[in-house]
Design a protein around this motif. Structure first.
Motif, PDB file in Angstrom:
ATOM      1  N   GLN A 293       0.822  -1.210   0.000  1.00  0.00           N
ATOM      2  CA  GLN A 293       0.000   0.000   0.000  1.00  0.00           C
ATOM      3  C   GLN A 293       0.855   1.259   0.000  1.00  0.00           C
ATOM      4  N   ALA A 294       1.956   1.248   0.763  1.00  0.00           N
ATOM      5  CA  ALA A 294       2.835   2.416   0.813  1.00  0.00           C
ATOM      6  C   ALA A 294       3.483   2.671  -0.543  1.00  0.00           C
ATOM      7  N   ILE A 295       3.961   1.613  -1.180  1.00  0.00           N
ATOM      8  CA  ILE A 295       4.590   1.777  -2.500  1.00  0.00           C
ATOM      9  C   ILE A 295       3.554   2.244  -3.518  1.00  0.00           C
ATOM     10  N   SER A 296       2.355   1.682  -3.450  1.00  0.00           N
ATOM     11  CA  SER A 296       1.294   2.122  -4.365  1.00  0.00           C
ATOM     12  C   SER A 296       0.958   3.587  -4.145  1.00  0.00           C
ATOM     13  N   LEU A 297       0.907   4.005  -2.895  1.00  0.00           N
ATOM     14  CA  LEU A 297       0.625   5.399  -2.575  1.00  0.00           C
ATOM     15  C   LEU A 297       1.732   6.315  -3.097  1.00  0.00           C
ATOM     16  N   ILE A 298       2.980   5.886  -2.976  1.00  0.00           N
ATOM     17  CA  ILE A 298       4.102   6.677  -3.493  1.00  0.00           C
ATOM     18  C   ILE A 298       4.002   6.797  -5.015  1.00  0.00           C
ATOM     19  N   MET A 299       3.697   5.691  -5.688  1.00  0.00           N
ATOM     20  CA  MET A 299       3.585   5.729  -7.150  1.00  0.00           C
ATOM     21  C   MET A 299       2.429   6.609  -7.610  1.00  0.00           C
ATOM     22  N   VAL A 300       1.302   6.544  -6.903  1.00  0.00           N
ATOM     23  CA  VAL A 300       0.165   7.394  -7.249  1.00  0.00           C
ATOM     24  C   VAL A 300       0.519   8.861  -7.002  1.00  0.00           C
ATOM     25  N   GLY A 301       1.214   9.132  -5.897  1.00  0.00           N
ATOM     26  CA  GLY A 301       1.648  10.498  -5.605  1.00  0.00           C
ATOM     27  C   GLY A 301       2.593  11.032  -6.669  1.00  0.00           C
ATOM     28  N   LEU A 302       3.532  10.198  -7.124  1.00  0.00           N
ATOM     29  CA  LEU A 302       4.439  10.615  -8.200  1.00  0.00           C
ATOM     30  C   LEU A 302       3.672  10.870  -9.493  1.00  0.00           C
TER      31      LEU A 302
END
Length: 186
Positions: A149-158
């Protein structure tokens, strides 16, 4: 040019990774097959093939979109008027054609960056390079959902940040695009 870009677009990044490894690492022994190496120079040497594997599709797509946008603008009336006024072909291309095509190229560049985020996972796995893609793959297989979830959130934020930057740069490239609501003349 068209054949080269069609080949670049039609080759998925994971297949390009395998083909580049087979040719340049296994057969010719010019590059290592994976890892990151020690020191900055070695690290850059180890990351050359993964970077080429990622960039192949993206450069082909950007070249194809740039060509199509420029050909579309070459047929417009203001280009014909500029040529009839005696403006050199180089200035016509630079001032009138490329400048007007830059908006399309900028938008496509933003989409390409988001594609780059997704393709990184596959290329990192093929070259055994430690990174966010390999961490995502490991977290998925071990069912570490908070990390996924954290990595997905980072990718969505980018992805959102890149789109915001593209939207903010668009009025600088094309003055006809305005930020905020337009006011109607009375």
């Amino acid at each position: 040019m068209l054949v080269t870009t069609a080949f670049a677009i039609g080759t998925p990044s994971f297949l390009a990774a395998v083909l580049l490894q087979g040719l340049f690492a296994v057969r010719l022994h010019w590059f290592p097959t994976g890892g990151t190496g020690d020191g900055l120079g070695r690290m850059l040497w180890h990351l050359t093939l993964p970077a080429v594997a990622l960039a192949l599709y993206l450069i082909g797509m950007l070249a194809r979109v740039t060509r199509a946008a420029m050909l579309d603008i070459l047929g417009q009336e203001h280009v014909t008027v500029a040529r009839s006024r005696g403006v050199s072909e180089r200035q016509v291309i630079r001032r009138h054609v490329f400048r007007n095509a830059l908006g399309t190229v900028l938008t496509t560049g933003g989409l390409i960056v988001s594609t780059l985020l997704v393709c990184t996972v596959l290329v990192e796995s093929a070259f055994s390079v430690g990174g966010i893609g390999q961490l995502l793959e490991l977290s998925t297989t071990t069912k570490d959902f908070p990390t996924v979830q954290a990595i997905s959130l980072i990718m969505v934020g980018l992805f959102m940040t890149v789109n915001l930057v593209v939207d903010l740069l668009h009025p600088l490239v094309d003055p006809r695009v305005a930020l905020g609501p337009r006011r109607q003349a009375a």
